[in-house]
Design a protein around this motif. Structure first.
Motif: not given
Length: 163
Positions: A30, A81-83, A75-79, A85-86
């Motif tokens: 990332c 994976s968060g999406g 932070f693309t990986c974080l965004y 998860g939601v």
């Protein structure tokens, strides 16, 4: 020793020979390059260069400095994976709140309030008034008087029109 390299001063330019980069693999995919590589301290004996008035290549793993590129966090990986998860959480909540289908192995019947076969031998003294009434109305058992059969409907002869 084969190869050599020269690192320029203020501009931070670098030219490398056989030294290469022995410690520069990024741990996370990332990260992206944020600018030109700069000469940074990487620990005793981990780099390829030694600090002098001018820089001189001394071999891989001998010096204290190495040319590394600056990293900028992405932070693309974080965004993503968060999406995901939601989305999974929303699907679970919807599945838990949907009404469940009812399936039974027994046929749905309404239970009779009284079993008119139980205690029928002593129905006059053993049955309650309510049981006697229900059994008499539903099954014709336990009646104090035999119900009279319903008479057939009487039909009247047709009336003749006046002549």
């Amino acid at each position: 020793v084969g190869g050599g390299g020269v690192v320029g001063g203020g501009a931070g330019g670098a030219a490398g020979g056989a030294g290469g980069t022995c410690c520069s693999a990024a741990a996370c995919g990332c990260e992206t390059v944020a600018g030109p590589p700069v000469l940074s301290y990487v620990g005793g004996g981990c780099g390829d260069y030694i600090q002098e008035t001018t820089y001189k290549y001394v071999g891989c793993g001998v010096g204290d400095f190495e040319v590394i590129s600056q990293r900028k966090k992405n932070f693309t990986c974080l965004y993503v994976s968060g999406g995901v998860g939601v989305l999974v959480l929303v699907i679970l909540v919807v599945l838990l709140l949907l009404p469940q289908s009812t399936s039974t192995t027994t046929p749905l019947t309404t239970a009779a309030p009284y079993d008119c076969n139980v205690g029928f031998e002593n129905w006059q003294d053993g049955w309650s008034i309510a049981k006697k009434q229900w059994c008499c109305d539903q099954q014709g058992k336990g009646c104090t008087t035999t119900p009279a059969p319903t008479p057939p409907p009487t039909t009247q002869p047709p009336t003749m029109p006046p002549t």
